[in-house]
Design an enzyme around this catalytic site. Structure first.
Site, PDB file in Angstrom:
ATOM      1  N   ASP A 192       0.754  -1.271   0.056  1.00 28.71           N
ATOM      2  CA  ASP A 192       0.045  -0.250  -0.050  1.00 28.71           C
ATOM      3  C   ASP A 192       1.018   1.271  -0.222  1.00 28.71           C
ATOM      4  O   ASP A 192       1.768   1.435   0.987  1.00 28.71           O
ATOM      5  CB  ASP A 192      -0.921   0.165   1.116  1.00 28.71           C
ATOM      6  CG  ASP A 192      -1.871  -1.153   1.243  1.00 28.71           C
ATOM      7  OD1 ASP A 192      -2.181  -1.572  -0.031  1.00 28.71           O
ATOM      8  OD2 ASP A 192      -2.499  -1.518   2.312  1.00 28.71           O
ATOM      9  N   ASP A 202     -13.536  -3.724  -1.992  1.00 30.68           N
ATOM     10  CA  ASP A 202     -13.346  -3.631  -0.411  1.00 30.68           C
ATOM     11  C   ASP A 202     -14.741  -3.735   0.101  1.00 30.68           C
ATOM     12  O   ASP A 202     -15.562  -3.034   0.040  1.00 30.68           O
ATOM     13  CB  ASP A 202     -12.638  -2.370  -0.070  1.00 30.68           C
ATOM     14  CG  ASP A 202     -11.334  -1.912  -0.615  1.00 30.68           C
ATOM     15  OD1 ASP A 202     -10.745  -3.041  -0.851  1.00 30.68           O
ATOM     16  OD2 ASP A 202     -11.055  -0.819  -0.754  1.00 30.68           O
TER      17      ASP A 202
END
Length: 256
Positions: free
Chosen positions: A11, A130
């Site tokens: 990330d 997500d």
């Protein structure tokens, strides 16, 4: 049988790899190109780079990072974050990415999935989902966008079926409830979606031990397991994970 994959996830925020818990409380974990190179040499099957602030801050993913990564690693890698057009996809693929991951932009304009698949091939188009368990409705997970900030109200299983129909070649499925907790992947969610779509599903969010990774494959029916904190913090190595899974008779590409 197709080999199951281990995929370190990096990330990226402001050009650095970060890691948090449940999508918040981010801490620095290193340089993305250096880490990517290290995992490539350590035996990872693929890499995923997600610019987690790109969509929120409305800026495009750094093409320079992709170019530097493509010059350094020898395994396929996916890039996501802030990709909202065919030009954006093209730019990243030309810079050296093997696949692009669409998330918020796919929800906003699902035709981007089909247009991308038609122009570049389904194998290049990953849709990231997500998902967070709905506290009021059993067996329902809501789809979130903008780095987990906004609930779309979409049902994650129905959305997964739609993105497959639109031409996605792979689904990157993150359990927001599990993200960074190391309490295990959301096996129920992963299996529900893997059973519904014939394309590979990457399990993400919650790996804390070797058993969790095995369960993502055996119980969750995933084709790949995304790994972050477990690797970034040095709790396990890719070699240790692969040796364990091979002993458990799972089809894993051995480290040469």
């Amino acid at each position: 049988m197709v080999a199951l994959r281990l995929i370190p996830c990096l990330d990226v925020s402001n050009g650095r790899v970060v890691k948090g818990v449940n999508f918040v409380g981010l801490r620095d974990a290193g340089d993305p190109v250096e880490l990517g190179c290290r995992y490539s040499k350590a035996g990872a099957d693929e890499l995923v780079f997600l610019d987690i602030t790109a969509t929120y801050e409305k800026r495009s993913t750094l093409v320079d990072m992709v170019r530097r990564t493509s010059e350094s690693v020898t395994i396929p890698f996916t890039v996501g974050g802030g990709i909202s057009s065919l030009n954006g996809i093209n730019e990243l693929l030309r810079a050296g990415a093997d696949k692009v991951s669409l998330n918020s932009s796919a929800v906003k304009d699902p035709s981007l999935i089909s247009k991308g698949a038609n122009r570049f091939g389904s194998q290049c188009i990953v849709v990231a989902i997500d998902a967070k368990k709905n506290k009021n409705i059993p067996n329902k997970w809501d789809v979130y966008v903008s780095g987990g900030r906004n609930n779309t109200g979409l049902d994650a299983i129905e959305w997964a079926e739609k993105v497959f129909e639109m031409g996605a070649g792979e689904i990157l499925l993150t359990s927001m409830d599990g993200d960074g907790t190391q309490n295990g992947y959301d096996i129920e969610l992963t299996k529900c979606i893997a059973d519904k779509v014939p394309i590979p599903v990457i399990a993400s969010g919650g790996a804390g031990c070797l058993r969790h990774i095995k369960e993502a494959f055996t119980l969750g029916k995933s084709s790949a397991a995304l790994l972050a904190s477990l690797l970034h913090d040095g709790q396990l190595t890719i070699r240790e994970i692969k040796e364990y899974l091979i002993k458990e008779n799972l089809p894993i590409r051995p480290i040469e």
